[in-house]
Motif scaffolding. Structure first.
Motif, PDB file in Angstrom:
ATOM      1  N   ALA A 206       0.840  -1.213   0.000  1.00  0.00           N
ATOM      2  CA  ALA A 206       0.000   0.000   0.000  1.00  0.00           C
ATOM      3  C   ALA A 206       0.869   1.254   0.000  1.00  0.00           C
ATOM      4  O   ALA A 206       0.572   2.235  -0.694  1.00  0.00           O
ATOM      5  CB  ALA A 206      -0.929  -0.015   1.215  1.00  0.00           C
ATOM      6  N   TRP A 207       1.957   1.244   0.765  1.00  0.00           N
ATOM      7  CA  TRP A 207       2.886   2.373   0.789  1.00  0.00           C
ATOM      8  C   TRP A 207       3.535   2.568  -0.568  1.00  0.00           C
ATOM      9  O   TRP A 207       3.574   3.682  -1.108  1.00  0.00           O
ATOM     10  CB  TRP A 207       3.915   2.134   1.886  1.00  0.00           C
ATOM     11  CG  TRP A 207       5.270   2.724   1.695  1.00  0.00           C
ATOM     12  CD1 TRP A 207       6.451   2.045   1.620  1.00  0.00           C
ATOM     13  CD2 TRP A 207       5.614   4.118   1.576  1.00  0.00           C
ATOM     14  NE1 TRP A 207       7.504   2.900   1.461  1.00  0.00           N
ATOM     15  CE2 TRP A 207       7.029   4.188   1.425  1.00  0.00           C
ATOM     16  CE3 TRP A 207       4.884   5.293   1.572  1.00  0.00           C
ATOM     17  CZ2 TRP A 207       7.698   5.390   1.279  1.00  0.00           C
ATOM     18  CZ3 TRP A 207       5.563   6.500   1.419  1.00  0.00           C
ATOM     19  CH2 TRP A 207       6.941   6.540   1.283  1.00  0.00           C
ATOM     20  N   ARG A 210       1.281   4.136  -3.127  1.00  0.00           N
ATOM     21  CA  ARG A 210       1.080   5.593  -3.002  1.00  0.00           C
ATOM     22  C   ARG A 210       2.285   6.370  -3.507  1.00  0.00           C
ATOM     23  O   ARG A 210       2.141   7.300  -4.299  1.00  0.00           O
ATOM     24  CB  ARG A 210       0.804   5.956  -1.536  1.00  0.00           C
ATOM     25  CG  ARG A 210      -0.665   5.940  -1.146  1.00  0.00           C
ATOM     26  CD  ARG A 210      -1.227   4.567  -1.198  1.00  0.00           C
ATOM     27  NE  ARG A 210      -2.662   4.493  -0.878  1.00  0.00           N
ATOM     28  CZ  ARG A 210      -3.326   3.355  -0.883  1.00  0.00           C
ATOM     29  NH1 ARG A 210      -2.710   2.214  -1.172  1.00  0.00           N
ATOM     30  NH2 ARG A 210      -4.614   3.337  -0.620  1.00  0.00           N
ATOM     31  N   GLY A 258      -2.264  10.603  -0.574  1.00  0.00           N
ATOM     32  CA  GLY A 258      -2.626   9.191  -0.656  1.00  0.00           C
ATOM     33  C   GLY A 258      -2.431   8.472   0.668  1.00  0.00           C
ATOM     34  O   GLY A 258      -3.244   7.624   1.049  1.00  0.00           O
ATOM     35  N   MET A 259      -1.359   8.801   1.382  1.00  0.00           N
ATOM     36  CA  MET A 259      -1.117   8.163   2.671  1.00  0.00           C
ATOM     37  C   MET A 259      -2.127   8.620   3.727  1.00  0.00           C
ATOM     38  O   MET A 259      -2.526   7.833   4.596  1.00  0.00           O
ATOM     39  CB  MET A 259       0.310   8.450   3.125  1.00  0.00           C
ATOM     40  CG  MET A 259       1.371   7.767   2.284  1.00  0.00           C
ATOM     41  SD  MET A 259       1.280   5.958   2.358  1.00  0.00           S
ATOM     42  CE  MET A 259       1.952   5.675   4.005  1.00  0.00           C
ATOM     43  N   HIS A 261      -5.243   9.345   3.115  1.00  0.00           N
ATOM     44  CA  HIS A 261      -6.443   8.575   2.811  1.00  0.00           C
ATOM     45  C   HIS A 261      -6.282   7.132   3.264  1.00  0.00           C
ATOM     46  O   HIS A 261      -7.210   6.522   3.831  1.00  0.00           O
ATOM     47  CB  HIS A 261      -6.725   8.635   1.300  1.00  0.00           C
ATOM     48  CG  HIS A 261      -7.981   7.940   0.894  1.00  0.00           C
ATOM     49  ND1 HIS A 261      -8.020   6.593   0.579  1.00  0.00           N
ATOM     50  CD2 HIS A 261      -9.255   8.392   0.751  1.00  0.00           C
ATOM     51  CE1 HIS A 261      -9.242   6.250   0.260  1.00  0.00           C
ATOM     52  NE2 HIS A 261     -10.012   7.321   0.354  1.00  0.00           N
ATOM     53  N   LEU A 262      -5.106   6.553   3.025  1.00  0.00           N
ATOM     54  CA  LEU A 262      -4.855   5.183   3.456  1.00  0.00           C
ATOM     55  C   LEU A 262      -4.968   5.057   4.971  1.00  0.00           C
ATOM     56  O   LEU A 262      -5.564   4.093   5.485  1.00  0.00           O
ATOM     57  CB  LEU A 262      -3.460   4.747   3.000  1.00  0.00           C
ATOM     58  CG  LEU A 262      -2.980   3.376   3.489  1.00  0.00           C
ATOM     59  CD1 LEU A 262      -3.848   2.261   2.924  1.00  0.00           C
ATOM     60  CD2 LEU A 262      -1.516   3.165   3.114  1.00  0.00           C
ATOM     61  N   ASN A 263      -4.435   6.015   5.701  1.00  0.00           N
ATOM     62  CA  ASN A 263      -4.483   5.939   7.159  1.00  0.00           C
ATOM     63  C   ASN A 263      -5.896   6.081   7.703  1.00  0.00           C
ATOM     64  O   ASN A 263      -6.222   5.497   8.743  1.00  0.00           O
ATOM     65  CB  ASN A 263      -3.562   6.998   7.764  1.00  0.00           C
ATOM     66  CG  ASN A 263      -2.115   6.552   7.803  1.00  0.00           C
ATOM     67  OD1 ASN A 263      -1.832   5.362   7.898  1.00  0.00           O
ATOM     68  ND2 ASN A 263      -1.191   7.501   7.711  1.00  0.00           N
ATOM     69  N   THR A 265      -8.463   4.820   6.272  1.00  0.00           N
ATOM     70  CA  THR A 265      -9.003   3.480   6.094  1.00  0.00           C
ATOM     71  C   THR A 265      -8.432   2.523   7.137  1.00  0.00           C
ATOM     72  O   THR A 265      -9.147   1.717   7.733  1.00  0.00           O
ATOM     73  CB  THR A 265      -8.683   2.958   4.683  1.00  0.00           C
ATOM     74  OG1 THR A 265      -9.255   3.840   3.715  1.00  0.00           O
ATOM     75  CG2 THR A 265      -9.247   1.562   4.475  1.00  0.00           C
ATOM     76  N   ARG A 266      -7.110   2.605   7.383  1.00  0.00           N
ATOM     77  CA  ARG A 266      -6.484   1.719   8.364  1.00  0.00           C
ATOM     78  C   ARG A 266      -7.018   1.984   9.774  1.00  0.00           C
ATOM     79  O   ARG A 266      -7.146   1.050  10.576  1.00  0.00           O
ATOM     80  CB  ARG A 266      -4.963   1.895   8.331  1.00  0.00           C
ATOM     81  CG  ARG A 266      -4.324   1.359   7.066  1.00  0.00           C
ATOM     82  CD  ARG A 266      -2.809   1.586   7.049  1.00  0.00           C
ATOM     83  NE  ARG A 266      -2.113   0.845   8.089  1.00  0.00           N
ATOM     84  CZ  ARG A 266      -1.712  -0.411   7.975  1.00  0.00           C
ATOM     85  NH1 ARG A 266      -1.948  -1.081   6.848  1.00  0.00           N
ATOM     86  NH2 ARG A 266      -1.070  -1.003   8.970  1.00  0.00           N
TER      87      ARG A 266
END
Length: 357
Positions: A206-207, A210, A258-259, A261-263, A265-266
């Motif tokens: 995922a990282w 991004r 992007g990170m 947004h990912l965080n 979700t996490r």
């Protein structure tokens, strides 16, 4: 007896082609010269690639141009891509449509023809011969495409191009000037020690999605994945230094978004949040083969790479996600915040350091 023009092309010329669009255009033009009333043509081939499953080239006689379509699902026989191709050919107002499989393997290439009228026995026989004679040149075309795709996936576009051009030995390499990014995931060692293996791999992918996705989106190229780090370049040449630096900075900004947004979700999944540091620099590097005589790595080394990696190491002590060198800051048009001069480990001259507002 003189061979039809299309068959002569397949025997004498097509074996040297490396692009599907050129192959299809030339073959279609030769068939028209042989009297086949073509109004459209299609070529599809499997594409060994991490994302793309199949490539298709679609040709129209009214424009003489080819458009390329990429398939991201399973092979045509399993996903209905074949039906879509027939639908596209029928959409040209064809009087008849014919699809030929080239070879007997399930993922073999396919040739499709749309004609303005029904074909007579001689024309049908010619298209059957075309499918048979096309097997060898299309197999070579597929092999070249597969090699190019695999090298690009593992080495990056620029490095793959160098290898395909025959640069296969250790040597002095090539000096290039580029905006350079070095980015590193924070806390990955702890995550590796405490998380399940599949969770660690998922987080790492995922990282990389991004940061590397942002680099590619803005015209850069990832040279290396180094553990949980990424080394990427935006070469100067096709664009000037200011444009390269602005593109690199936009890529990092996109990765930050992007990170975030990912965080989010996490967080909803009770997973640890991911943070990173990124450094940007502008300078020269040596780009070429290094390694042993029979095990090579196409990579970049030199002062610019050394400095950017050391600069990234300041992100945590300075409490910043993004740091920029003075050389990079001098070229970008973005507003920046100066953080003074800092001594970098192994670098003789102190580095002016900037960050984003």
């Amino acid at each position: 007896m003189q061979l039809p023009s299309a068959l002569s092309f397949l025997i004498d010329e097509a074996i040297d082609l490396s692009e599907g669009d050129v192959f299809l255009t030339t073959l279609a033009e030769r068939l028209i010269a042989d009297g086949v009333p073509l109004i459209g043509a299609m070529l599809t081939q499997a594409a060994p690639h991490p994302v793309i499953e199949r490539r298709a080239w679609l040709w129209r006689s009214d424009t003489g141009k080819v458009i390329e379509a990429l398939g991201f699902g399973p092979p045509m026989a399993e996903s209905g891509h074949g039906e879509m191709a027939v639908e596209w050919l029928n959409g040209l107002g064809a009087g008849a449509v014919r699809i030929d499989q080239v070879g007997s393997l399930p993922d073999a290439a396919q040739l499709g023809w749309a004609t303005s009228r029904s074909l007579d026995d001689g024309e049908l026989a010619l298209l059957a011969d075309v499918a048979r004679f096309a097997a060898t040149p299309l197999a070579l075309l597929a092999a070249r495409s597969a090699l190019s795709g695999l090298l690009t996936a593992y080495l990056g576009r620029r490095s793959a191009g160098q290898v395909l051009d025959g640069r296969l030995r250790r040597g002095p390499g090539q000096t290039i000037t580029a905006a350079v990014i070095f980015a590193d995931l924070r806390g990955f060692t702890e995550l590796s020690e405490t998380g399940a293996a599949n969770e660690v791999i998922t987080a790492l992918d995922a990282w990389f999605d991004r940061i590397a996705g942002a680099v590619h989106a803005f015209g850069g190229e990832v040279l290396k994945f180094i553990g949980d780090g990424v080394l990427a370049i935006f070469p100067i040449g096709e664009r000037n230094a200011a444009a390269a630096c602005d593109a690199a900075l936009r890529a990092v900004s996109a990765a930050c978004a992007g990170m975030e947004h990912l965080n989010r979700t996490r967080a909803t999944q009770d997973l640890p949040l991911l943070s990173f540091g990124a450094a940007l620099h502008l300078g020269d590097m040596l780009w070429g083969n290094i390694g042993t005589a029979d095990r090579l790595d196409f990579t970049a080394i030199g002062p610019a790479v050394n400095l950017v990696s050391r600069l990234e190491g300041l992100c945590r002590p300075l409490g910043r996600t993004v740091l920029l060198s003075g050389a990079f800051a001098a070229e970008t048009t973005q507003p920046l915040v100066p953080l003074g001069e800092h001594k970098l480990r192994g670098i003789a001259v102190p580095c002016q350091v900037f960050t984003l507002p």
